[in-house]
Design a protein around this motif. Structure first.
Motif, PDB file in Angstrom:
ATOM      1  N   VAL A  11       1.023  -1.275  -0.020  1.00  0.00           N
ATOM      2  CA  VAL A  11       0.058   0.086   0.066  1.00  0.00           C
ATOM      3  C   VAL A  11       0.879   1.129  -0.037  1.00  0.00           C
ATOM      4  CG1 VAL A  11      -1.886   1.238   1.139  1.00  0.00           C
ATOM      5  CG2 VAL A  11      -1.989  -1.182   1.047  1.00  0.00           C
ATOM      6  N   PRO A  12       0.591   2.155  -0.837  1.00  0.00           N
ATOM      7  CA  PRO A  12       1.489   3.347  -0.814  1.00  0.00           C
ATOM      8  C   PRO A  12       1.366   4.255   0.027  1.00  0.00           C
ATOM      9  CG  PRO A  12      -0.325   3.510  -2.814  1.00  0.00           C
ATOM     10  CD  PRO A  12      -0.290   2.164  -2.108  1.00  0.00           C
ATOM     11  N   LEU A  56      -7.029   4.039   4.895  1.00  0.00           N
ATOM     12  CA  LEU A  56      -6.592   2.868   4.940  1.00  0.00           C
ATOM     13  C   LEU A  56      -5.018   2.609   5.566  1.00  0.00           C
ATOM     14  CD1 LEU A  56      -7.084   1.813   0.962  1.00  0.00           C
ATOM     15  CD2 LEU A  56      -8.503   1.344   3.096  1.00  0.00           C
ATOM     16  N   LEU A  57      -4.795   3.803   6.041  1.00  0.00           N
ATOM     17  CA  LEU A  57      -3.584   3.946   6.574  1.00  0.00           C
ATOM     18  C   LEU A  57      -3.634   4.205   8.121  1.00  0.00           C
ATOM     19  CD1 LEU A  57      -1.688   5.900   3.901  1.00  0.00           C
ATOM     20  CD2 LEU A  57      -1.415   3.618   4.452  1.00  0.00           C
ATOM     21  N   PRO A  59      -2.770   3.864  11.641  1.00  0.00           N
ATOM     22  CA  PRO A  59      -1.747   3.063  12.465  1.00  0.00           C
ATOM     23  C   PRO A  59      -2.299   1.900  13.461  1.00  0.00           C
ATOM     24  CG  PRO A  59      -1.534   4.935  13.115  1.00  0.00           C
ATOM     25  CD  PRO A  59      -2.710   5.235  11.879  1.00  0.00           C
ATOM     26  N   GLU A  60      -3.451   2.496  14.110  1.00  0.00           N
ATOM     27  CA  GLU A  60      -4.346   1.292  14.670  1.00  0.00           C
ATOM     28  C   GLU A  60      -4.781   0.045  14.305  1.00  0.00           C
ATOM     29  OE1 GLU A  60      -5.293   2.034  18.380  1.00  0.00           O
ATOM     30  OE2 GLU A  60      -4.194   3.825  18.662  1.00  0.00           O
ATOM     31  N   ALA A  61      -5.145   0.507  12.966  1.00  0.00           N
ATOM     32  CA  ALA A  61      -5.737  -0.770  12.182  1.00  0.00           C
ATOM     33  C   ALA A  61      -5.418  -0.572  10.658  1.00  0.00           C
ATOM     34  CB  ALA A  61      -7.375  -0.705  12.525  1.00  0.00           C
ATOM     35  N   PRO A  62      -4.155  -0.844  10.421  1.00  0.00           N
ATOM     36  CA  PRO A  62      -3.910  -0.564   8.838  1.00  0.00           C
ATOM     37  C   PRO A  62      -4.408  -1.741   7.942  1.00  0.00           C
ATOM     38  CG  PRO A  62      -1.987  -1.672  10.200  1.00  0.00           C
ATOM     39  CD  PRO A  62      -3.091  -1.091  11.251  1.00  0.00           C
ATOM     40  N   SER A  63      -4.849  -1.186   6.823  1.00  0.00           N
ATOM     41  CA  SER A  63      -5.746  -2.329   6.083  1.00  0.00           C
ATOM     42  C   SER A  63      -4.683  -3.118   5.246  1.00  0.00           C
ATOM     43  CB  SER A  63      -6.510  -1.393   5.082  1.00  0.00           C
ATOM     44  OG  SER A  63      -7.667  -0.840   5.648  1.00  0.00           O
ATOM     45  N   ARG A  64      -4.952  -4.233   4.953  1.00  0.00           N
ATOM     46  CA  ARG A  64      -3.954  -5.083   4.267  1.00  0.00           C
ATOM     47  C   ARG A  64      -4.865  -5.309   2.699  1.00  0.00           C
ATOM     48  NH1 ARG A  64      -1.739 -10.360   7.071  1.00  0.00           N
ATOM     49  NH2 ARG A  64      -0.894 -10.483   5.061  1.00  0.00           N
ATOM     50  N   LEU A  65      -4.481  -5.044   1.610  1.00  0.00           N
ATOM     51  CA  LEU A  65      -5.284  -5.253   0.300  1.00  0.00           C
ATOM     52  C   LEU A  65      -4.686  -6.271  -0.626  1.00  0.00           C
ATOM     53  CD1 LEU A  65      -5.233  -1.213  -0.563  1.00  0.00           C
ATOM     54  CD2 LEU A  65      -6.715  -2.534   1.036  1.00  0.00           C
ATOM     55  N   PHE A  66      -5.601  -6.785  -1.202  1.00  0.00           N
ATOM     56  CA  PHE A  66      -5.149  -7.971  -2.120  1.00  0.00           C
ATOM     57  C   PHE A  66      -6.043  -8.093  -3.571  1.00  0.00           C
ATOM     58  CE2 PHE A  66      -5.235  -9.172   2.322  1.00  0.00           C
ATOM     59  CZ  PHE A  66      -4.106  -9.710   2.371  1.00  0.00           C
ATOM     60  N   ALA A  67      -4.978  -8.327  -4.336  1.00  0.00           N
ATOM     61  CA  ALA A  67      -5.833  -8.307  -5.802  1.00  0.00           C
ATOM     62  C   ALA A  67      -5.626  -9.819  -6.437  1.00  0.00           C
ATOM     63  CB  ALA A  67      -5.341  -7.171  -6.673  1.00  0.00           C
ATOM     64  N   HIS A 252      -5.361  10.490  13.796  1.00  0.00           N
ATOM     65  CA  HIS A 252      -6.428  10.027  12.779  1.00  0.00           C
ATOM     66  C   HIS A 252      -6.769  11.380  11.744  1.00  0.00           C
ATOM     67  CE1 HIS A 252     -10.077   8.333  10.908  1.00  0.00           C
ATOM     68  NE2 HIS A 252     -10.647   9.284  11.223  1.00  0.00           N
ATOM     69  N   GLU A 253      -6.834  12.445  12.456  1.00  0.00           N
ATOM     70  CA  GLU A 253      -7.230  13.520  11.845  1.00  0.00           C
ATOM     71  C   GLU A 253      -5.853  13.956  10.776  1.00  0.00           C
ATOM     72  OE1 GLU A 253     -10.247  15.636  14.733  1.00  0.00           O
ATOM     73  OE2 GLU A 253      -8.338  16.208  14.775  1.00  0.00           O
ATOM     74  N   ALA A 254      -4.804  13.744  11.077  1.00  0.00           N
ATOM     75  CA  ALA A 254      -3.596  14.124  10.495  1.00  0.00           C
ATOM     76  C   ALA A 254      -3.641  13.240   9.194  1.00  0.00           C
ATOM     77  CB  ALA A 254      -2.439  13.888  11.399  1.00  0.00           C
ATOM     78  N   GLN A 255      -4.040  12.057   9.144  1.00  0.00           N
ATOM     79  CA  GLN A 255      -4.041  11.364   8.245  1.00  0.00           C
ATOM     80  C   GLN A 255      -5.217  11.935   7.198  1.00  0.00           C
ATOM     81  OE1 GLN A 255      -2.421   8.830   6.749  1.00  0.00           O
ATOM     82  NE2 GLN A 255      -1.152   8.023   8.450  1.00  0.00           N
ATOM     83  N   LEU A 256      -6.306  12.216   7.691  1.00  0.00           N
ATOM     84  CA  LEU A 256      -7.426  12.463   6.922  1.00  0.00           C
ATOM     85  C   LEU A 256      -7.193  13.914   6.158  1.00  0.00           C
ATOM     86  CD1 LEU A 256     -10.617  11.830   8.720  1.00  0.00           C
ATOM     87  CD2 LEU A 256      -9.296  10.259   7.445  1.00  0.00           C
TER      88      LEU A 256
END
Length: 363
Positions: A11-12, A56-57, A59-67, A252-256
């Protein structure tokens, strides 16, 4: 027979990251969006890659993505696995989407087996997933699947319902997808706001801000976010408390802040205690041609019965139209059993356009 393989995305960190990472992520979003709109016919509810990435980033619950890719390297399915990094976390969220034209070829099964295998390996015992539907409102009869709440339904012949039922998932709840065309009827909005203000009385005051939470409300918003996991309608599917702190909220707000959307928060203060009694958040796109998405909305249990939900709804509409004019609509998701919120939605002009089934599997 076409050979399909599952690949996990790197994930970028941003959309300016390594071009190969960004390209793969764009392909992932394109498959996800194509699968969703193929069911609902609602392109308005789709988010761009730039809008999705910051969410998706966490840090408490980062997403893992699959294709899933075919023999030519084309992405034909997109999946995700989300769970908190905290030890002893029991729950997770799984998503699988197959591109139109590639369904019923074993692609979804391949991807679901892979992602569910990760959940098992990590010891997650409560799995949840969301599946959009063309259905609007309640229905009954042999052609529909109704959740234990008795509110809402999805057609039993839809691919998502067939797939999940066949894999042992249990249908738990329905969220109605509603749309309000903008501009709203200002006379209706004003009348509802006046009635809600009278019902609320002098003990409550509305506040609104765009962007990061003001320092004085950090603890209050963190509490409201925590109570979203315990006070919001969840059918008969219990969910562990998800604790927010002021530090987590700031992160969270810093990410958004990296998203091409501005988060608008409307909150209601309980004046005698100087604490927040409820809030709603609206993600407003910088592109004025896209709809506003209304997200977390909650009135604390101990403050219900004062029409604060009505006050939040109309204040949010007024704030968007005053400060961010030109957006075509507001989209919102609400539990079908949450009649008080559906009442205010319908009164102000929201119209049901689809629904989202919430499914659960206990392992």
């Amino acid at each position: 027979m076409t050979a399909y393989t599952v690949h996990e995305l790197d994930v970028p960190a941003t959309m300016a990251d390594d071009p190969a990472k960004v390209r793969a992520f764009r392909e992932w979003v394109a498959v996800q969006n194509a699968a969703e709109v193929d069911v609902t016919g609602l392109p308005e509810i789709l988010w761009t890659p730039e809008e999705q990435l910051p969410y998706l980033l966490d840090p408490e619950a980062p997403s893992r993505l699959f294709a899933v890719r075919d023999a030519d390297g084309t992405a034909v399915a997109a999946g995700s696995y989300d769970t908190k990094v905290a030890p002893d976390t029991p729950n997770c969220w799984i998503a699988v989407a197959v591109a139109p034209g590639h369904q019923r070829r074993g692609v979804g099964t391949l991807l679901a087996d892979h992602v569910e295998g990760i959940a098992r390996a990590e010891g997650r015992t409560q799995w949840k997933t969301y599946s959009v539907s063309r259905q609007v409102g309640s229905a009954s009869g042999p052609g529909y699947v109704v959740p234990p709440t008795g509110y809402g339904a999805v057609p039993s012949d839809e691919a998502g319902a067939c797939f999940l039922t066949g894999r042992g998932w249990r249908f738990g709840q329905v969220n109605r997808i509603s749309r309000l065309g903008l501009p709203a009827d200002h006379s209706v909005v004003r009348e509802l706001r006046d009635r809600a203000a009278v019902a609320a009385g002098p003990d409550y005051r509305v506040h609104a801000w765009a962007g990061p939470t003001p320092e004085r409300w950090l603890d209050g918003v963190a509490l409201l976010e925590t109570r979203m996991s315990t006070d919001a309608p969840e059918g008969d599917m219990e969910e562990p408390e998800d604790v927010w702190t002021r530090e987590r909220l700031r992160e969270h707000e810093a990410q958004l802040a990296r998203s091409p959307r501005t988060m608008v928060t409307v909150a209601i203060e309980h004046l005698p205690s100087t604490t927040l009694a409820g809030f709603t958040q609206l993600a407003v796109p910088h592109n004025s041609g896209q709809p506003v998405m209304q997200g977390d909305t909650l009135v604390l249990r101990e403050h219900r019965g004062h029409r604060l939900g009505w006050l939040l709804k109309v204040a949010g509409i007024e704030c968007v139209e005053r400060d961010f004019p030109g957006r075509p609509s507001i989209i919102t998701f609400n539990a079908e059993e949450n009649r008080p919120m559906l009442d205010v939605n319908e009164a102000v002009g929201f119209v049901g356009v689809g629904c989202e089934g919430i499914w659960e599997r206990r392992v």
